[in-house]
Structure formats: C-alpha cells, structure tokens
Design an enzyme around this catalytic site. Structure first.
Site, short mmCIF file in Angstrom:
data_model
loop_
_atom_site.label_atom_id
_atom_site.label_comp_id
_atom_site.label_asym_id
_atom_site.label_seq_id
_atom_site.Cartn_x
_atom_site.Cartn_y
_atom_site.Cartn_z
N LYS A 112 43.60 51.09 44.81
CA LYS A 112 43.06 49.73 44.78
C LYS A 112 41.63 49.77 45.27
O LYS A 112 41.25 50.66 46.04
CB LYS A 112 43.87 48.82 45.70
N GLY A 224 48.89 28.69 42.59
CA GLY A 224 47.77 29.53 42.13
C GLY A 224 47.63 29.40 40.63
O GLY A 224 48.61 29.59 39.90
N TYR A 225 46.44 29.04 40.16
CA TYR A 225 46.27 28.81 38.72
C TYR A 225 45.15 29.67 38.17
O TYR A 225 44.30 29.24 37.42
CB TYR A 225 46.02 27.31 38.46
N GLY A 226 45.14 30.93 38.58
CA GLY A 226 44.18 31.89 38.02
C GLY A 226 44.78 32.50 36.77
O GLY A 226 45.56 31.85 36.05
N ASN A 227 44.45 33.77 36.51
CA ASN A 227 44.94 34.41 35.28
C ASN A 227 46.46 34.40 35.19
O ASN A 227 47.03 33.86 34.24
CB ASN A 227 44.39 35.85 35.20
N GLY A 229 48.80 32.82 37.04
CA GLY A 229 49.42 31.51 37.21
C GLY A 229 49.30 30.65 35.96
O GLY A 229 50.27 30.02 35.53
N1 GLU Z 1 45.58 44.28 39.52
C1 GLU Z 1 46.81 44.34 38.82
C2 GLU Z 1 47.96 44.64 39.77
O1 GLU Z 1 47.91 44.36 40.94
C3 GLU Z 1 46.74 45.30 37.65
C4 GLU Z 1 46.40 46.70 38.01
C5 GLU Z 1 46.09 47.56 36.79
O2 GLU Z 1 46.19 47.08 35.68
O3 GLU Z 1 45.72 48.70 37.01
O4 GLU Z 1 49.00 45.08 39.35
#
Ligand code: GLU
Length: 422
Positions: A112, A224-227, A229
């Site tokens: 991450k 939450g109303y992002g992608n 949501g």
């Molecule tokens: N950020 C997303 C997650 O937490 C996708 C991660 C990705 O596609 O590598 O699962």
C-alpha cells in the site's frame, strides 16, 4: 526470539491489523517464526517530495510505500491521498492487501502507498505534479514484477495515468503495467471502475442465499459515496433489486424512505458536490444511518466508522464491508453477538484488486478482454471466494473474518515455507 518493540495505541489501525492476525495465529497454532514474519512489513519506503504549487511556492509533502509481503507474487495495493495518512495506516492497509489477495487466491502479495495531502484543496496541476513526484521518489521501489500500485481513497484513474506516464518516462519506454486502475485508453481494464462494488454485491447476493434473506425490494444504507459507495448504489438496485434509503458523504447523511434513484442522486452530487440537500430527502445525523431498520449496510469510506458506540444500535442483517477496516475490533464483537452477518473487507471489497489482477494479465499480454468477460470472471472468483470463506467459518466454527484470515494465512504461510523463508 527477539521481538520488535511496539508502540500500541487504541485506535491505531496497524495495531488492529496485528491483533486480527494474532487471533488467527493463536487459533491456527501458527509456527512462531511465520507468525512473527507476518506481523511486520517486509519493506517500507518513506519519501519526501517537493511540489511547485500554483501560487509559486514550493510545498514539501511526505509519503510512503509499504511492501508487506510478496511470498505469493508481486506486492499489490492502492495509493491513498489523505490528510490523516500515517505510516501505521499504510502498514495496516498493506497487511490487509496481503490477506485480500490470498483470500482471492491471486498470485500476488500485498502493499500500500500513501501521501499526506488534502486533494480536495489542490488544483489538477498540483495533483499532477504531486503524482509525478511520488513516482520520481518511489519509482525504483515499485515495478510491474515487484509492486504494482492502484487507486484508493482520493486517487483515481487520472492520477494512475500521470504516474504510469512518469514511470514510463523514467524507464524510457511505455510500461503501462506499472499501475492498475488506469483509464481504458492507457491499458486500463474494462470493468475496473465498478469492480469493488460489483464484487461486494456478488458477496451480498451469496450471503443472502446462505442465510435465507430476501433482498428484492429490501432497504440498504450506504456510508460513503465515493467510487465504491456510489457504484454499490447503482448495482444493488440493478443486480439485487434493493432500495437505497440512506447515503452519506463527508458533508452529511440523507434519508429517503422510498429510496434514492442512482441517476438522480449522482446528478445532484455532480451538480452540488455532495449528496446532502437532495430534494425531498431528510437530513439525518451520520450516526443515525447506522441505526436504520435496513437489511444491508455498506460501510464504503474509511476505517473505524463502526465502533463500540454505534455497533449496539445496528439492526442490519448483513454488513458488507466495502471499505477497508470499517469496524473496530470491539464493534466486530458486538455485531457478531447481535447476529449480523459480516462480510469482511478482505473478501467484500476484493473485487477491485481482482480486476486489477485481470488488468495486469491484459497488460502483459497486450490483449484486452471485453466487459462481459471481466464481469463473468469476477463473478466466478468472488462467488468461489465467498463460499470458501463461508465453508471455512462453518468447518472451524469461527466468524467470517477469522475464516478469511485462516484461508489467507494458510496460503501465504505455504508459499513462505515452500520458498524456504521459514
Ligand atoms: N485500493 C483497492 C483495495 O484496497 C484496490 C487495490 C488494487 O487494485 O491493487 O483493494
């Protein structure tokens, strides 16, 4: 064995992630070396980035990339842009990516990234320069066969495009496979935009099946109303026939007992920047969303929103964790005791990384699948993973989160053993 010194605090997401692992490790009687290795990231990078701002000043930003574990394959996981980002948040999220890719049986590890910034207060030019600065500092740490970033909270396909471009410039050739979640015109995959929500919807469908719950016409609330949501709204209505009666975003929560139409609410949000103030909807408190008499709640924003204060009031039969880490460990226990069926984040939001994996495969083949194929393959993988976790919960008589950890840890531990790490 020499233990690594630890700083523990009650609301530290990494402490929570380690505690979840500890619980599963003690249940599995995990080899102490494997357990200790899995409690920490293998590698982490801390970077400092100078960025020219529109007003002529230079601002210094701080960021991270954590490679938690790559025993099963290259690290995989998003990059978040958030004012409250900390190294421990990124560590926790990187750990969860490791378990998530393993639950899905993808040939990937977990990583991450994060940058401490407030993208809502930055211009497009500033965001582009920050995105490029991130790759200039972290470019040698990541790579299509080492560690592949993707979008997460407050990052999007445009940011992935700038990052993939910067990486390609540094390499002197197009390396679109460095990022996933890219725009389709730059090697992105069909079906990636709604993949997290779609995967969660398939899980809710299966959860309802195994619990004998009727979803058609039933009510749901989305925090939450992002992608994820907003797409959960669209797909819960489209695929499950559900009625979305409450939604929230960072500005507030709205309630409409006869349900919101996705197109109308999206148009309102695009026009005003928020779901609040939707004509005909009642404004309620953020906490009241959790107390509503609904069949499903989708926490779809940040970690820790379901806590010991609101968990006792939750009536929903299914909690579909589209966010990463939305329930604190105390809340988790309360939800279980109250009989809610929790679809843990590791499984529920794994649709995003699953289609990211499809994107990696397509990038390396330079051959692209149509949306129908993506939807079909995602559905197959999500359904199989759901039932594997559900079955494991039954076999071991444990809750779903523990079952997901058992499936994940066994896969990662086997890879580490085979590689001779432990
Ligand atoms: N950020 C997303 C997650 O937490 C996708 C991660 C990705 O596609 O590598 O699962």
């Amino acid at each position: 064995m020499l233990e690594k010194p630890e700083v523990r605090s009650e609301h530290n997401p990494f402490t929570n992630a380690q505690n979840q692992l500890d619980e599963a490790a003690s249940y599995l009687k995990l080899d102490p070396a494997i357990h200790q290795l899995l409690r920490w990231p293998l590698r982490e990078l801390h970077i400092t980035m100078p960025v020219k701002m529109d007003n002529g000043t230079t601002r210094i930003f701080h960021g991270f990339r954590v490679q938690y574990n790559d025993a099963c394959g290259p690290c995989k996981g998003g990059i978040r842009f958030h004012p409250d980002e900390t190294i421990d948040t990124v560590r926790a999220l990187a750990a969860w990516m490791t378990w998530k890719t393993a639950v899905m049986n993808l040939p990937l590890g977990g990583g991450k990234g994060g940058v401490i910034c407030n993208p809502k207060k930055m211009s497009a030019g500033e965001l582009e320069r920050l995105s490029r600065a991130y790759i200039r500092q972290a470019g040698s740490f990541v790579g299509p066969e080492k560690d592949v970033p993707a979008p997460d909270v407050y990052t999007n396909p445009q940011i992935m495009a700038w990052m993939a471009d910067e990486y390609s410039i540094l390499q002197g050739r197009n390396v679109f496979g460095i990022m996933t979640g890219k725009p389709v015109a730059l090697g992105g995959s069909a079906g990636r935009n709604d993949a997290t929500a779609r995967g969660g919807i398939f899980c809710v469908r299966e959860a309802a099946r195994v619990n004998g719950i009727e979803l058609h016409g039933a009510a749901a609330a989305i925090q939450g109303y992002g992608n994820s949501g907003s797409y959960a709204h669209k797909l819960a209505a489209e695929i499950l026939g559900m009625k979305i009666v409450a939604v929230s975003d960072s500005k507030g929560t709205v309630f409409k007992p006869d349900g919101f139409l996705y197109e109308d609410l999206m148009a309102h949000k695009k026009r005003t920047g928020s779901v609040t103030g939707f004509p005909g909807a009642e404004q309620i408190s953020d906490e009241a969303l959790f107390e509503l008499d609904v069949t499903v709640i989708f926490p779809a924003a940040l970690e820790g929103v379901i806590n010991r204060n609101n968990a006792p009031h939750i009536k929903a039969k299914i909690i579909a964790e589209l966010a990463n880490g939305p329930a604190t460990p105390e809340a988790d226990l309360i939800l279980r005791n109250n009989g809610s069926y929790v679809i843990p984040d590791l499984l529920c939001n794994a649709g995003g990384v699953t289609v990211s994996y499809f994107e990696m495969v397509q990038n390396s083949y330079v051959y692209y699948w149509d949306e129908e194929k993506i939807h079909h393959r995602l559905e197959k993988k999500m359904t199989a993973a759901f039932h594997q976790v559900h079955r494991t919960a039954g076999q071991h008589d444990v809750h779903n989160r523990m079952a997901a950890y058992i499936v994940a840890i066994e896969r990662v531990a086997e890879a580490m053993r085979l590689r001779g790490w432990v």
